[in-house]
Write a protein that holds these residues in place. Structure first.
Motif, PDB file in Angstrom:
ATOM      1  N   CYS A  13       0.861  -1.156   0.009  1.00  0.00           N
ATOM      2  CA  CYS A  13      -0.103  -0.192  -0.072  1.00  0.00           C
ATOM      3  C   CYS A  13       0.817   1.290  -0.004  1.00  0.00           C
ATOM      4  N   LEU A  14       1.898   1.177   0.734  1.00  0.00           N
ATOM      5  CA  LEU A  14       2.731   2.483   0.624  1.00  0.00           C
ATOM      6  C   LEU A  14       3.500   2.653  -0.520  1.00  0.00           C
ATOM      7  N   GLU A  15       4.017   1.640  -1.301  1.00  0.00           N
ATOM      8  CA  GLU A  15       4.491   1.526  -2.718  1.00  0.00           C
ATOM      9  C   GLU A  15       3.465   2.420  -3.549  1.00  0.00           C
ATOM     10  N   LYS A  16       2.218   1.781  -3.596  1.00  0.00           N
ATOM     11  CA  LYS A  16       1.228   2.418  -4.513  1.00  0.00           C
ATOM     12  C   LYS A  16       0.799   3.798  -3.905  1.00  0.00           C
ATOM     13  N   ALA A  17       0.999   4.140  -2.728  1.00  0.00           N
ATOM     14  CA  ALA A  17       0.681   5.757  -2.245  1.00  0.00           C
ATOM     15  C   ALA A  17       1.783   6.547  -2.869  1.00  0.00           C
ATOM     16  N   TYR A  18       2.983   6.085  -3.076  1.00  0.00           N
ATOM     17  CA  TYR A  18       4.096   6.813  -3.411  1.00  0.00           C
ATOM     18  C   TYR A  18       4.156   6.904  -4.597  1.00  0.00           C
ATOM     19  N   ILE A  19       3.797   5.876  -5.594  1.00  0.00           N
ATOM     20  CA  ILE A  19       3.491   5.879  -7.010  1.00  0.00           C
ATOM     21  C   ILE A  19       2.617   7.091  -7.470  1.00  0.00           C
ATOM     22  N   LYS A  20       1.323   7.214  -6.584  1.00  0.00           N
ATOM     23  CA  LYS A  20       0.187   8.147  -6.652  1.00  0.00           C
ATOM     24  C   LYS A  20       0.639   9.514  -6.182  1.00  0.00           C
ATOM     25  N   VAL A  23       1.875  10.477  -0.837  1.00  0.00           N
ATOM     26  CA  VAL A  23       2.740  10.685   0.550  1.00  0.00           C
ATOM     27  C   VAL A  23       4.187  11.393  -0.253  1.00  0.00           C
ATOM     28  N   THR A  24       4.921  12.240   0.527  1.00  0.00           N
ATOM     29  CA  THR A  24       6.152  12.920   0.230  1.00  0.00           C
ATOM     30  C   THR A  24       7.386  11.882   0.248  1.00  0.00           C
ATOM     31  N   ALA A  25       8.229  12.123  -0.262  1.00  0.00           N
ATOM     32  CA  ALA A  25       9.290  11.305  -0.483  1.00  0.00           C
ATOM     33  C   ALA A  25      10.156  11.136   0.894  1.00  0.00           C
ATOM     34  N   LYS A  26       9.988  12.084   1.814  1.00  0.00           N
ATOM     35  CA  LYS A  26      10.520  12.133   3.277  1.00  0.00           C
ATOM     36  C   LYS A  26       9.581  11.097   4.121  1.00  0.00           C
ATOM     37  N   GLU A  27       8.424  11.299   3.906  1.00  0.00           N
ATOM     38  CA  GLU A  27       7.365  10.249   4.587  1.00  0.00           C
ATOM     39  C   GLU A  27       7.700   8.892   4.059  1.00  0.00           C
ATOM     40  N   TYR A  28       7.469   8.733   2.952  1.00  0.00           N
ATOM     41  CA  TYR A  28       7.818   7.284   2.290  1.00  0.00           C
ATOM     42  C   TYR A  28       9.049   6.728   2.641  1.00  0.00           C
ATOM     43  N   THR A  29      10.321   7.417   2.679  1.00  0.00           N
ATOM     44  CA  THR A  29      11.451   6.898   2.965  1.00  0.00           C
ATOM     45  C   THR A  29      11.518   6.469   4.373  1.00  0.00           C
ATOM     46  N   GLU A  30      10.957   7.254   5.367  1.00  0.00           N
ATOM     47  CA  GLU A  30      10.776   6.974   6.661  1.00  0.00           C
ATOM     48  C   GLU A  30       9.959   5.787   6.984  1.00  0.00           C
ATOM     49  N   ALA A  31       8.872   5.714   6.383  1.00  0.00           N
ATOM     50  CA  ALA A  31       7.787   4.495   6.438  1.00  0.00           C
ATOM     51  C   ALA A  31       8.415   3.331   5.798  1.00  0.00           C
ATOM     52  N   SER A  33      11.586   2.405   5.371  1.00  0.00           N
ATOM     53  CA  SER A  33      12.527   1.985   6.121  1.00  0.00           C
ATOM     54  C   SER A  33      12.099   1.339   7.342  1.00  0.00           C
ATOM     55  N   ARG A  34      11.097   1.769   7.962  1.00  0.00           N
ATOM     56  CA  ARG A  34      10.808   1.123   9.028  1.00  0.00           C
ATOM     57  C   ARG A  34      10.147   0.034   8.851  1.00  0.00           C
ATOM     58  N   LEU A  35       9.038  -0.264   7.674  1.00  0.00           N
ATOM     59  CA  LEU A  35       8.510  -1.519   7.380  1.00  0.00           C
ATOM     60  C   LEU A  35       9.620  -2.486   6.960  1.00  0.00           C
ATOM     61  N   LEU A  36      10.653  -2.018   6.213  1.00  0.00           N
ATOM     62  CA  LEU A  36      11.547  -3.226   5.868  1.00  0.00           C
ATOM     63  C   LEU A  36      12.159  -3.723   7.157  1.00  0.00           C
ATOM     64  N   ALA A  37      12.363  -2.869   7.934  1.00  0.00           N
ATOM     65  CA  ALA A  37      13.264  -3.497   9.265  1.00  0.00           C
ATOM     66  C   ALA A  37      12.098  -4.476  10.046  1.00  0.00           C
ATOM     67  N   GLN A  38      10.922  -3.849  10.038  1.00  0.00           N
ATOM     68  CA  GLN A  38       9.958  -4.837  10.726  1.00  0.00           C
ATOM     69  C   GLN A  38       9.670  -6.182  10.247  1.00  0.00           C
ATOM     70  N   ILE A  39       9.527  -6.078   8.752  1.00  0.00           N
ATOM     71  CA  ILE A  39       9.352  -7.177   7.916  1.00  0.00           C
ATOM     72  C   ILE A  39      10.510  -8.134   8.214  1.00  0.00           C
ATOM     73  N   GLN A  73      13.325  -7.413  -1.748  1.00  0.00           N
ATOM     74  CA  GLN A  73      14.388  -7.918  -2.405  1.00  0.00           C
ATOM     75  C   GLN A  73      15.450  -6.932  -2.302  1.00  0.00           C
ATOM     76  N   GLU A  74      15.271  -5.706  -2.772  1.00  0.00           N
ATOM     77  CA  GLU A  74      16.123  -4.629  -2.902  1.00  0.00           C
ATOM     78  C   GLU A  74      16.569  -4.162  -1.605  1.00  0.00           C
ATOM     79  N   GLY A  75      15.864  -4.200  -0.617  1.00  0.00           N
ATOM     80  CA  GLY A  75      16.256  -3.870   0.692  1.00  0.00           C
ATOM     81  C   GLY A  75      16.369  -2.459   1.244  1.00  0.00           C
ATOM     82  N   LYS A  76      15.920  -1.518   0.427  1.00  0.00           N
ATOM     83  CA  LYS A  76      16.015  -0.291   0.859  1.00  0.00           C
ATOM     84  C   LYS A  76      14.949   0.332  -0.028  1.00  0.00           C
ATOM     85  N   PRO A  77      14.500   1.586   0.522  1.00  0.00           N
ATOM     86  CA  PRO A  77      13.412   2.358  -0.210  1.00  0.00           C
ATOM     87  C   PRO A  77      13.866   2.975  -1.410  1.00  0.00           C
TER      88      PRO A  77
END
Length: 102
Positions: A13-20, A23-31, A33-39, A73-77
């Motif tokens: 959902c975050l990826e789709k929101a960023y594409i649309k 969300v700002t780049a800053k909000e996307y990057t923070e969220a 990064s946090r989701l990747l760590a949680q996953i 798979q890329e491991g980063k925003p």
């Protein structure tokens, strides 16, 4: 397992929101990064011979989240720069590769 399932869907959902541009780049990057760590942490709890990797987990539970899988798979925003100072891939490249894998 439910936590991992929910986190992967949230990343999709975050990826789709960023594409649309919802969300700002800053909000996307923070969220992201946090989701990747949680996953990563959630997957370590369910990792076993039945689920040796995240794609196997996703297939088992019918998770159709291609953008999230690519991000995992890329491991980063997508907004994080690589060693050469370039953004890893443009959004258009990501979308194109999701629908037209060659």
């Amino acid at each position: 397992m439910a936590d991992l399932f929910a986190l992967i869907q949230t990343l999709q959902c975050l990826e789709k929101a960023y594409i649309k541009d919802a969300v700002t780049a800053k909000e996307y990057t923070e969220a992201c990064s946090r989701l990747l760590a949680q996953i990563s942490a959630a997957f370590n709890l369910v990792k076993s011979s039945d689920y040796p990797d995240i794609p196997t987990f996703m297939k088992e539970y019918y998770l159709d989240c291609p953008a999230a899988l690519q991000r995992i798979q890329e491991g980063k925003p997508i907004t994080v720069k690589d060693n050469q100072g370039n953004i890893s891939k443009s959004i258009a490249d990501v979308i194109f590769s999701l629908y037209y894998p060659f």
